[in-house]
Design an enzyme around this catalytic site. Structure first.
Site, short mmCIF file in Angstrom:
data_model
loop_
_atom_site.label_atom_id
_atom_site.label_comp_id
_atom_site.label_asym_id
_atom_site.label_seq_id
_atom_site.Cartn_x
_atom_site.Cartn_y
_atom_site.Cartn_z
N GLY A 5 2.39 2.58 10.69
CA GLY A 5 3.39 3.64 10.51
C GLY A 5 4.11 4.06 11.77
N GLU B 225 -5.66 -4.49 10.72
CA GLU B 225 -4.64 -3.45 10.88
C GLU B 225 -4.93 -2.62 12.13
OE1 GLU B 225 -2.45 -2.52 7.01
OE2 GLU B 225 -4.16 -1.18 7.14
N ASN C 143 0.87 -1.17 0.00
CA ASN C 143 0.00 0.00 0.00
C ASN C 143 0.91 1.23 0.00
OD1 ASN C 143 -1.82 2.03 0.44
ND2 ASN C 143 -2.31 1.45 2.55
N LYS D 201 0.14 4.29 -0.47
CA LYS D 201 -0.49 5.53 0.00
C LYS D 201 -0.17 6.65 -1.01
CE LYS D 201 -0.14 3.53 4.52
NZ LYS D 201 -0.02 3.66 5.96
N HIS E 187 -9.51 1.52 4.69
CA HIS E 187 -8.23 1.69 5.37
C HIS E 187 -8.41 2.69 6.51
CE1 HIS E 187 -4.13 2.94 6.20
NE2 HIS E 187 -3.77 1.76 5.71
N GLU F 22 -6.76 5.13 7.43
CA GLU F 22 -6.56 6.55 7.05
C GLU F 22 -7.79 7.10 6.35
OE1 GLU F 22 -2.80 5.86 5.12
OE2 GLU F 22 -1.96 5.38 7.08
N SER G 1 3.29 -1.80 10.49
CA SER G 1 4.74 -1.86 10.77
C SER G 1 5.35 -3.23 10.47
CB SER G 1 5.03 -1.43 12.22
OG SER G 1 4.64 -0.09 12.40
P1 PGA Z 1 2.80 0.51 7.64
O1 PGA Z 1 1.36 0.75 6.99
O2 PGA Z 1 3.33 -0.80 7.10
O3 PGA Z 1 3.63 1.69 7.20
O4 PGA Z 1 2.61 0.45 9.11
C1 PGA Z 1 0.47 -0.32 6.81
C2 PGA Z 1 -0.82 0.17 6.21
O5 PGA Z 1 -1.23 1.30 6.46
O6 PGA Z 1 -1.47 -0.57 5.45
#
Ligand code: PGA
Length: 255
Positions: free
Chosen positions: A172, A166, A8, A10, A94, A96, A212
């Site tokens: 992140g 998630e 992903n 983003k 997601h 976000e 992460s």
């Molecule tokens: P990350 O993001 O691996 O940077 O923690 C995962 C995601 O948002 O799908």
């Protein structure tokens, strides 16, 4: 069950950067045995990615999608527009989208139905915030997000479904969930989804962990059977890091 590792990206990478990434990733594809690989670039790079991935088994996904097919929806992208580029998967709900852009459960449900209508495989994201976790509400949050998305859906309309667990606090932050916590949540997600959809889904449902994940910790997740892959943000942006992660996942799953 075959693992699925999805990138992903983003809001990262131009079309030119995407082409260079895809070309380098293809050179390492023979190392990815036993793993299905999916790239989810920004909309603007989908066409370039599709062209660059020709002849490869790496699949293409989108990060979001409208619940409508066409019309006066400024700034939105519809399922047929994605399909035109060979997109096969779409990330929906997601955290976000939920937390920054205010996407509510009912919106995610409409998007999921639209994805199924157009034969796109949804990657439905669910997960609790840090506050919900410390309040002991993880299971209730997951169940309620799943109920809103899946209850009453026609099981026959779902050829394939991916659910990404998630935890919001792990995205992140560099602070991944422990593999056992991820596996417990993945089991809960599977049984809740199967209950809502009225029966065992077996190979038609895969549950990913996301938050992460990197090449150094992926093995802990994919060696636990309830976890069938990962949704990867930060560690998917550099091609060698991402290729190392896929390779590590495949090797761990083989053991
Ligand atoms: P990350 O993001 O691996 O940077 O923690 C995962 C995601 O948002 O799908």
């Amino acid at each position: 069950m075959k693992l699925i590792i999805a990138a992903n990206w983003k809001m990262h990478k131009t079309a030119a950067e995407t082409v260079s990434f895809c070309n380098s990733l293809k050179l390492r594809e023979k190392e990815f045995s036993g793993v299905e690989v999916l790239l989810c670039p920004p909309y603007t790079a989908l066409s370039a990615a599709a062209a660059a991935l020709k002849g490869s088994a790496i699949k293409l996904g989108a990060q979001n999608m409208s619940w409508e097919t066409e019309g006066a929806y400024t700034g939105e992208i519809a399922a047929p527009m994605l399909k035109e580029f060979g997109v096969t998967h779409v990330i929906l709900g997601h955290s976000e989208r939920r937390h920054i852009f205010g996407e509510a459960d009912n919106v995610i449900r409409k998007k999921l139905e639209q994805a199924l209508r157009f034969g796109l495989i949804p990657i439905l994201c669910v997960g609790e915030t840090g506050e919900q976790r410390s309040g002991g509400d993880t299971a209730a949050v997951l169940e309620s997000q799943l109920r809103a998305a899946l209850e009453g859906l026609d099981r026959e309309s779902i050829a394939e479904l991916i659910i990404a667990y998630e935890p919001v606090w792990a995205i992140g932050t560099g602070q991944a969930a422990s593999p056992t916590d991820a596996a417990d949540a993945a089991s809960l997600v599977r049984s809740a989804a199967e209950k809502l959809l009225g029966g065992a889904m077996e190979g038609a449902l895969r549950v990913q962990y996301g938050g992460s994940v990197n090449a150094g910790n992926i093995d802990g997740f994919v060696t636990l059977p309830p976890v069938n892959g990962a949704l990867v943000g930060g560690a998917s942006l550099a091609v060698d890091t991402f290729a190392d992660l896929i390779k590590a996942a495949g090797e761990a799953a083989e053991c």
